[in-house]
Scaffold this motif. Structure first.
Motif, PDB file in Angstrom:
ATOM      1  N   LYS A   2       0.719  -1.158   0.053  1.00 13.28           N
ATOM      2  CA  LYS A   2       0.120   0.007   0.058  1.00 13.28           C
ATOM      3  C   LYS A   2       0.960   1.413  -0.048  1.00 13.28           C
ATOM      4  O   LYS A   2       0.420   2.247   0.607  1.00 13.28           O
ATOM      5  CB  LYS A   2      -0.975   0.000   1.152  1.00 13.28           C
ATOM      6  CG  LYS A   2      -1.924  -1.131   1.210  1.00 13.28           C
ATOM      7  CD  LYS A   2      -2.976  -0.730   0.173  1.00 13.28           C
ATOM      8  CE  LYS A   2      -4.172  -2.012   0.106  1.00 13.28           C
ATOM      9  NZ  LYS A   2      -5.194  -1.666  -0.924  1.00 13.28           N
ATOM     10  N   ASP A 179      -3.054  -3.122  -5.523  1.00  8.19           N
ATOM     11  CA  ASP A 179      -3.425  -4.239  -4.994  1.00  8.19           C
ATOM     12  C   ASP A 179      -3.097  -5.399  -5.760  1.00  8.19           C
ATOM     13  O   ASP A 179      -3.475  -6.149  -6.853  1.00  8.19           O
ATOM     14  CB  ASP A 179      -4.679  -4.384  -4.625  1.00  8.19           C
ATOM     15  CG  ASP A 179      -5.389  -3.333  -3.699  1.00  8.19           C
ATOM     16  OD1 ASP A 179      -4.702  -3.229  -2.759  1.00  8.19           O
ATOM     17  OD2 ASP A 179      -6.389  -2.868  -4.009  1.00  8.19           O
ATOM     18  N   SER A 535      -4.342  -6.131   1.751  1.00 11.57           N
ATOM     19  CA  SER A 535      -4.188  -6.772   0.481  1.00 11.57           C
ATOM     20  C   SER A 535      -5.597  -7.463  -0.194  1.00 11.57           C
ATOM     21  O   SER A 535      -5.600  -7.812  -1.443  1.00 11.57           O
ATOM     22  CB  SER A 535      -3.358  -7.918   0.223  1.00 11.57           C
ATOM     23  OG  SER A 535      -3.622  -8.965   1.110  1.00 11.57           O
TER      24      SER A 535
END
Length: 545
Positions: A2, A179, A535
């Protein structure tokens, strides 16, 4: 993964008061308009160097994500104990040492975040350079070479620690497109890293005007290291030979020159974490924050005492009458001869500690738990202008991510694995002969111990004998430089070495009585739980966690 927002932080800089390209005023953020400016683009490039030391925020706990890998490479190996004030002091490190690691340990989380912070900054800077018209073609090529080498390094480090990692390149993405699963194969990940290194090798000059900037030699050395990890031994030899053929690199005359801040950027240095103190940075965050817990204590330093050298490591430096490694694992006595590199790496009672005083066992913070030895190898004298004798107690000593002795031992290993045993012996002897030049001295100039190190005179004919001699030499030369555990893993012997180590050590270090290395799990660390949560199910946890 992220790392979606780039924050431009202060970069690590050159040691002492020298000025180079990394000395810049901090900026909070950069807009797309700012990136039409050459200085702003260069600032982004500088920022990509900053996470090398593990410092990623305004905290002083870079020791949980060290660029030197002293936790992930030393403490979890047979070279060192955690140290400090008992098992509850930095308990996450204790759990790592006894292989009860879990995905919530701060070190596991911060090391991942530091690595991907470096990746994110490199990717953002690559985008900026590619999109910027105000830079010459030559300069653009060089800067892209630096950034790809940096990105390759961050990924190499992440691969060593976590094995299964998501790969994110500089392709512009929407928020949701970040992601990314960690489903690339070993071969695919190594190939991606190799491509970064190859681009860097063809793009970078042999030298740069600015001290601290990456060069072609650093890329070539890192390619040799990658080929060593992937067991492509002929390519290891080719890359090391190419590096040596430049004539730019050689071993320092003295072993300790590698750990003397007044002799940095010498002929042995290839890829460094640049550090400085007293440069106006808040809290001296460009100093050795990732190693500030390694101060040994005593009358000259704060009492931290982490990365305490193990008895096993000290014993490895014991030598025979012929000056060769004594391999019987017996404890070093006062009348035994030792390799002089021992007393540059490890603080032992009665042996001079830099220019300060003989080290005493009373300096140790918790001798009952961790023994009488302290870390010495990258300690800077508390009297030196390169040491900050106040909080956060850091130094301006650079750390060599790769130095030439390391690279020479890459080649020695590759030669031994391809049956050129005499070639391997020649390199090992070159390293050992340098070790004879640099004995630790008492205040009156006499040798501080019975030093005896010599080259191997007998021809090597047994491949296994040669292999073990090269591996032993690597341990001695690179001790406490953050490499040992990763070497054990890539050699495929981590379970054997560590479990034998625990069996020997548990009688003197009772906290190791429950330690156990599980083959197939403990070669790598868990994916941080925070990342798994973020995730949305795309990241897969490593086996056994």
């Amino acid at each position: 993964m992220k790392n979606k927002i780039l924050v431009l932080a202060l970069a690590a800089t050159l040691a002492g008061c020298d000025k180079d390209f990394l000395d810049q005023e901090p900026k909070a953020s950069l807009s797309s308009t700012d990136l039409n400016n050459l200085a702003a683009v260069e600032a982004l490039i500088t920022a990509a160097y900053a996470p090398l030391g593990g410092q990623i925020d305004d905290a002083n706990n870079a020791f949980n994500s060290p660029g030197t890998n002293w936790t992930f490479g030393d403490v979890v190996s047979d070279d060192a104990y955690k140290g400090g004030g008992g098992v509850g002091d930095q308990n996450g490190m204790h759990l790592m040492e006894i292989f009860l690691t879990n995905a919530n340990i701060i070190d596991v989380d911060r090391k991942w975040r530091a690595g991907y912070e470096g990746v994110a900054r490199a990717n953002r800077a690559i985008q900026a350079v590619n999109n910027f018209a105000g830079m010459s073609a030559e300069q653009k090529t060089i800067r892209l070479g630096e950034l790809h080498l940096l990105r390759g390094h961050y990924y190499f480090d992440l691969k060593k620690v976590y094995n299964r990692i998501p790969w994110v390149d500089e392709t512009p993405r929407t928020i949701t497109e970040y992601d990314i699963p960690n489903n690339l194969s070993d071969a695919e990940l190594w190939k991606n890293i190799e491509n970064d290194f190859l681009l860097a090798e063809t793009s970078l000059p042999a030298k740069q005007a600015d001290l601290g900037r990456l060069t072609k030699g650093a890329a070539t050395a890192y390619l040799a290291k990658l080929y060593l990890y992937t067991k492509d031994y002929p390519k290891v030899i080719t890359k090391v030979d190419a590096l040596l053929a430049t004539g730019l690199y050689r071993l320092n005359d003295n072993y300790h020159d590698n750990f003397d801040p007044s002799k940095e950027h010498g002929p042995e240095s290839l890829f460094t974490i640049e550090r400085s103190i007293r440069d106006g940075t808040p809290s001296n965050y460009r100093g050795s924050l990732d190693e500030r817990l390694l101060n040994p204590g005593g009358p000259f330093y704060p009492v931290y005492g982490f990365d305490a050298p193990s008895q096993d490591l000290v014993n490895a430096f014991k030598t025979t009458a012929a000056g060769l490694p004594q391999t019987d694992k017996s404890d070093v006595g006062t009348n035994d001869s030792v390799d002089p590199r021992l007393d540059h790496a490890v603080a032992r009672p009665g042996i001079q500690f830099l220019d300060l005083a003989p080290y005493a066992a009373s300096w140790v913070r918790d001798a009952g738990t961790y023994g009488q030895f302290s870390f010495k190898k990258r300690m800077v004298s508390s009297r030196s202008t390169f040491y900050l004798n106040q909080f956060p107690w850091v130094s301006a000593l650079n750390y060599d991510i790769i130095r030439l002795a390391d690279v020479l031992l890459f080649k020695a290993e590759a030669l031994a694995e391809t049956d050129n045993l005499e070639g391997a012996r020649t390199i090992v002897n070159q390293i050992r002969r340098r070790a004879t030049n640099d004995q630790v001295r008492n205040a009156d100039g006499t040798p501080a111990a019975r030093y005896n190190v010599a080259p191997y005179t007998a021809v090597w004919t047994d491949p296994e004998v040669a292999r073990q001699a090269v591996r032993t030499e690597r341990r001695l030369e690179m001790a406490l430089e953050g490499h040992r555990f990763f070497d054990l893993v890539r050699w495929g012997v981590a379970d054997q070495v560590m479990n034998e180590h625990f069996a020997r050590e548990k009688s003197r270090r009772t906290y190791l009585s429950t330690a156990r290395f599980v083959k197939g799990t403990h070669e790598y660390w868990p994916i941080p739980q925070t990342q798994l949560n973020l995730s949305k199910g795309l990241l897969t946890q490593n086996a056994g966690y």
